[in-house]
Design an enzyme around this catalytic site. Structure first.
Site, mmCIF file in Angstrom:
data_model
loop_
_atom_site.group_PDB
_atom_site.id
_atom_site.type_symbol
_atom_site.label_atom_id
_atom_site.label_comp_id
_atom_site.label_asym_id
_atom_site.label_seq_id
_atom_site.Cartn_x
_atom_site.Cartn_y
_atom_site.Cartn_z
ATOM 1 C CB CYS A 108 -32.499 -49.031 56.188
ATOM 2 S SG CYS A 108 -33.784 -50.185 56.657
ATOM 3 C CG HIS A 109 -32.566 -49.277 62.397
ATOM 4 N ND1 HIS A 109 -32.140 -50.463 61.827
ATOM 5 C CD2 HIS A 109 -31.885 -49.147 63.562
ATOM 6 C CE1 HIS A 109 -31.258 -51.041 62.625
ATOM 7 N NE2 HIS A 109 -31.082 -50.248 63.692
ATOM 8 C CD GLU A 156 -28.964 -50.166 66.635
ATOM 9 O OE1 GLU A 156 -28.061 -49.365 66.327
ATOM 10 O OE2 GLU A 156 -29.577 -50.842 65.792
ATOM 11 C CE1 TYR A 214 -32.476 -42.151 53.829
ATOM 12 C CE2 TYR A 214 -32.827 -40.339 55.365
ATOM 13 C CZ TYR A 214 -33.152 -41.602 54.910
ATOM 14 O OH TYR A 214 -34.138 -42.328 55.529
ATOM 15 C CG ASN A 256 -32.495 -52.903 53.733
ATOM 16 O OD1 ASN A 256 -32.181 -54.001 53.298
ATOM 17 N ND2 ASN A 256 -32.349 -52.560 55.002
#
Length: 176
Positions: free
Chosen positions: A134-135, A161, A98, A126
């Site tokens: 956003c993850h 991922e 962030y 979002n």
């Protein structure tokens, strides 16, 4: 006109919403802010945008990196739009914080600093989960912080991922 449909993902059922311009929403059922902003009048109908979104999700959940992005039409303030645009720049399999996003925005606007909490609020609202990733945003110490779809879902998306999730990760924070 607003069109909706569902997608059964390995992590639970997703509600998809699109207008004539692009995808406006992609929510996990039971997530915080579920269907927020979804107009009360919508049609459950397959459209080319929803079909492209399903194809993107099929690739993503099969472990492939999608080589396209369906048309997107996120609805939000100018500030939120800026934050979401930054999220789209986070590569598959990578994370950011962030604070790093806040620093990018501050620099763009010629400001000394920007509130990481304000950025966190925009990230949290979002409406197009997964595709606007956003993850991929974590706390300054690398901890998994708030995710509207739940921290377990966030961890599973990141693991899918190839983002290493430590066996003894930093504490998981839910205060964001």
């Amino acid at each position: 006109m607003l069109y909706t449909g569902y997608y059964q993902s390995p992590l639970g059922r997703l509600l998809l919403a699109a207008d004539e311009i692009g995808l406006t929403g992609l929510w996990f059922e039971r997530q915080r802010y579920f269907a927020q902003g979804l107009a009360p009048v919508h049609t459950d109908e397959e459209t080319p945008i929803l079909a492209q979104t399903r194809r993107w999700l099929n690739l993503y959940f099969s472990g492939s990196v999608p080589d396209f992005t369906p048309p997107l039409h996120p609805i939000g303030s100018d500030f939120r739009q800026e934050v979401w645009a930054l999220l789209l720049q986070i590569p598959y399999g990578k994370t950011t914080t962030y604070g790093a996003l806040a620093n990018q925005l501050a620099e763009k606007h010629g400001q000394r600093r920007m509130s990481a909490q304000a950025v966190g609020g925009a990230v949290g609202h979002n409406a197009i989960s997964i595709i606007i990733p956003c993850h991929r945003v974590v706390g300054a110490d690398g901890s998994l912080t708030g995710y509207a779809g739940g921290l377990d879902t966030k961890a599973r998306l990141l693991a899918g991922e190839g983002v290493p999730i430590a066996e003894n990760p930093p504490r998981i924070r839910s205060d964001m």
